[in-house]
Design a protein around this motif. Sequence first.
Motif, PDB file in Angstrom:
ATOM      1  N   THR A  43      29.919  21.446 -60.936  1.00 58.49           N
ATOM      2  CA  THR A  43      31.308  21.333 -61.392  1.00 58.49           C
ATOM      3  C   THR A  43      31.963  20.116 -60.746  1.00 58.49           C
ATOM      4  OG1 THR A  43      32.280  22.657 -59.603  1.00 58.49           O
ATOM      5  CG2 THR A  43      31.507  23.864 -61.573  1.00 58.49           C
ATOM      6  N   ASP A  44      32.999  19.626 -61.389  1.00 61.39           N
ATOM      7  CA  ASP A  44      33.739  18.505 -60.810  1.00 61.39           C
ATOM      8  C   ASP A  44      34.353  18.899 -59.479  1.00 61.39           C
ATOM      9  OD1 ASP A  44      33.090  16.950 -62.984  1.00 61.39           O
ATOM     10  OD2 ASP A  44      35.149  16.464 -63.515  1.00 61.39           O
ATOM     11  N   LYS A  45      34.809  20.133 -59.376  1.00 62.05           N
ATOM     12  CA  LYS A  45      35.434  20.593 -58.133  1.00 62.05           C
ATOM     13  C   LYS A  45      34.453  20.505 -56.965  1.00 62.05           C
ATOM     14  CE  LYS A  45      38.178  24.346 -56.278  1.00 62.05           C
ATOM     15  NZ  LYS A  45      38.901  25.569 -56.618  1.00 62.05           N
ATOM     16  N   ARG A  46      33.224  20.932 -57.165  1.00 63.43           N
ATOM     17  CA  ARG A  46      32.222  20.855 -56.094  1.00 63.43           C
ATOM     18  C   ARG A  46      31.906  19.406 -55.736  1.00 63.43           C
ATOM     19  NH1 ARG A  46      27.823  25.681 -57.019  1.00 63.43           N
ATOM     20  NH2 ARG A  46      29.337  27.370 -56.902  1.00 63.43           N
ATOM     21  N   LYS A  47      31.869  18.550 -56.734  1.00 65.01           N
ATOM     22  CA  LYS A  47      31.603  17.133 -56.476  1.00 65.01           C
ATOM     23  C   LYS A  47      32.723  16.516 -55.649  1.00 65.01           C
ATOM     24  CE  LYS A  47      28.903  16.570 -60.669  1.00 65.01           C
ATOM     25  NZ  LYS A  47      28.880  16.040 -62.039  1.00 65.01           N
ATOM     26  N   PRO A  62      45.558  18.786 -59.166  1.00 69.40           N
ATOM     27  CA  PRO A  62      44.579  18.967 -60.251  1.00 69.40           C
ATOM     28  C   PRO A  62      43.438  17.951 -60.160  1.00 69.40           C
ATOM     29  CG  PRO A  62      46.819  18.702 -61.132  1.00 69.40           C
ATOM     30  CD  PRO A  62      46.895  18.518 -59.663  1.00 69.40           C
ATOM     31  N   MET A  63      43.660  16.859 -59.440  1.00 69.11           N
ATOM     32  CA  MET A  63      42.629  15.843 -59.287  1.00 69.11           C
ATOM     33  C   MET A  63      41.411  16.392 -58.543  1.00 69.11           C
ATOM     34  SD  MET A  63      42.150  12.842 -60.431  1.00 69.11           S
ATOM     35  CE  MET A  63      43.810  12.462 -60.932  1.00 69.11           C
ATOM     36  N   LEU A  64      41.577  17.493 -57.818  1.00 68.74           N
ATOM     37  CA  LEU A  64      40.447  18.118 -57.121  1.00 68.74           C
ATOM     38  C   LEU A  64      39.430  18.695 -58.104  1.00 68.74           C
ATOM     39  CD1 LEU A  64      42.410  19.940 -54.279  1.00 68.74           C
ATOM     40  CD2 LEU A  64      41.053  17.843 -54.078  1.00 68.74           C
ATOM     41  N   ASN A  65      39.828  18.841 -59.353  1.00 69.49           N
ATOM     42  CA  ASN A  65      38.939  19.348 -60.403  1.00 69.49           C
ATOM     43  C   ASN A  65      38.515  18.254 -61.380  1.00 69.49           C
ATOM     44  OD1 ASN A  65      39.034  22.185 -59.655  1.00 69.49           O
ATOM     45  ND2 ASN A  65      41.173  22.065 -60.256  1.00 69.49           N
ATOM     46  N   ASN A  66      38.677  17.002 -60.981  1.00 68.56           N
ATOM     47  CA  ASN A  66      38.391  15.874 -61.860  1.00 68.56           C
ATOM     48  C   ASN A  66      37.635  14.803 -61.070  1.00 68.56           C
ATOM     49  OD1 ASN A  66      38.443  13.582 -63.481  1.00 68.56           O
ATOM     50  ND2 ASN A  66      40.577  13.837 -64.087  1.00 68.56           N
ATOM     51  N   TYR A  67      36.321  14.881 -61.072  1.00 66.83           N
ATOM     52  CA  TYR A  67      35.498  13.959 -60.291  1.00 66.83           C
ATOM     53  C   TYR A  67      35.747  12.494 -60.670  1.00 66.83           C
ATOM     54  CZ  TYR A  67      31.371  11.518 -58.545  1.00 66.83           C
ATOM     55  OH  TYR A  67      30.538  10.617 -57.935  1.00 66.83           O
ATOM     56  N   SER A  68      35.703  12.182 -61.958  1.00 62.92           N
ATOM     57  CA  SER A  68      35.901  10.788 -62.395  1.00 62.92           C
ATOM     58  C   SER A  68      37.282  10.287 -62.014  1.00 62.92           C
ATOM     59  CB  SER A  68      35.708  10.662 -63.909  1.00 62.92           C
ATOM     60  OG  SER A  68      34.385  10.944 -64.259  1.00 62.92           O
ATOM     61  N   GLY A  69      38.295  11.120 -62.221  1.00 62.98           N
ATOM     62  CA  GLY A  69      39.654  10.730 -61.876  1.00 62.98           C
ATOM     63  C   GLY A  69      39.814  10.515 -60.377  1.00 62.98           C
ATOM     64  N   PHE A  70      39.244  11.417 -59.581  1.00 61.20           N
ATOM     65  CA  PHE A  70      39.323  11.297 -58.130  1.00 61.20           C
ATOM     66  C   PHE A  70      38.632  10.016 -57.666  1.00 61.20           C
ATOM     67  CE2 PHE A  70      38.025  12.128 -53.752  1.00 61.20           C
ATOM     68  CZ  PHE A  70      39.182  12.649 -53.205  1.00 61.20           C
TER      69      PHE A  70
END
Length: 112
Positions: A59-63, A88-96
């Motif tokens: 998941t993006d969150k784990r990443k 919410p960025m914690l759930n968005n790997y690319s965005g983070f």
Amino acid sequence: MDRRIKLIMALMAWPELRKGRWQNPIPFPELFDGEMEKLPEFIVQTLSYMLVDEKTFDTDKRKVMFLITRLKGRALQWAMRYLQTDSPMLNNYSGFLNEMKEEFGWEEDEDF
């Protein structure tokens, strides 16, 4: 926020938890302190490590949480605002990752 800190602490201990089980052949990524010259290498290290173990990093969150566990100094200070606000960025790997690149001054011609 306490839940997020506990999750980070668990992920930081994660390599010790994996002893005796499947070992990722990619070296464990070094810590990133915010020095722009080291950011491309940091991204390659963390991405390679996660790609080899897609079951763990599914998941993006784990990443994102894994990336945060590999930060220190100025970089960790920067990431703490996301944790403190439950962004919410914690759930968005690319965005983070894009925000990280912007924060630490990476100018690139191509996307990672």
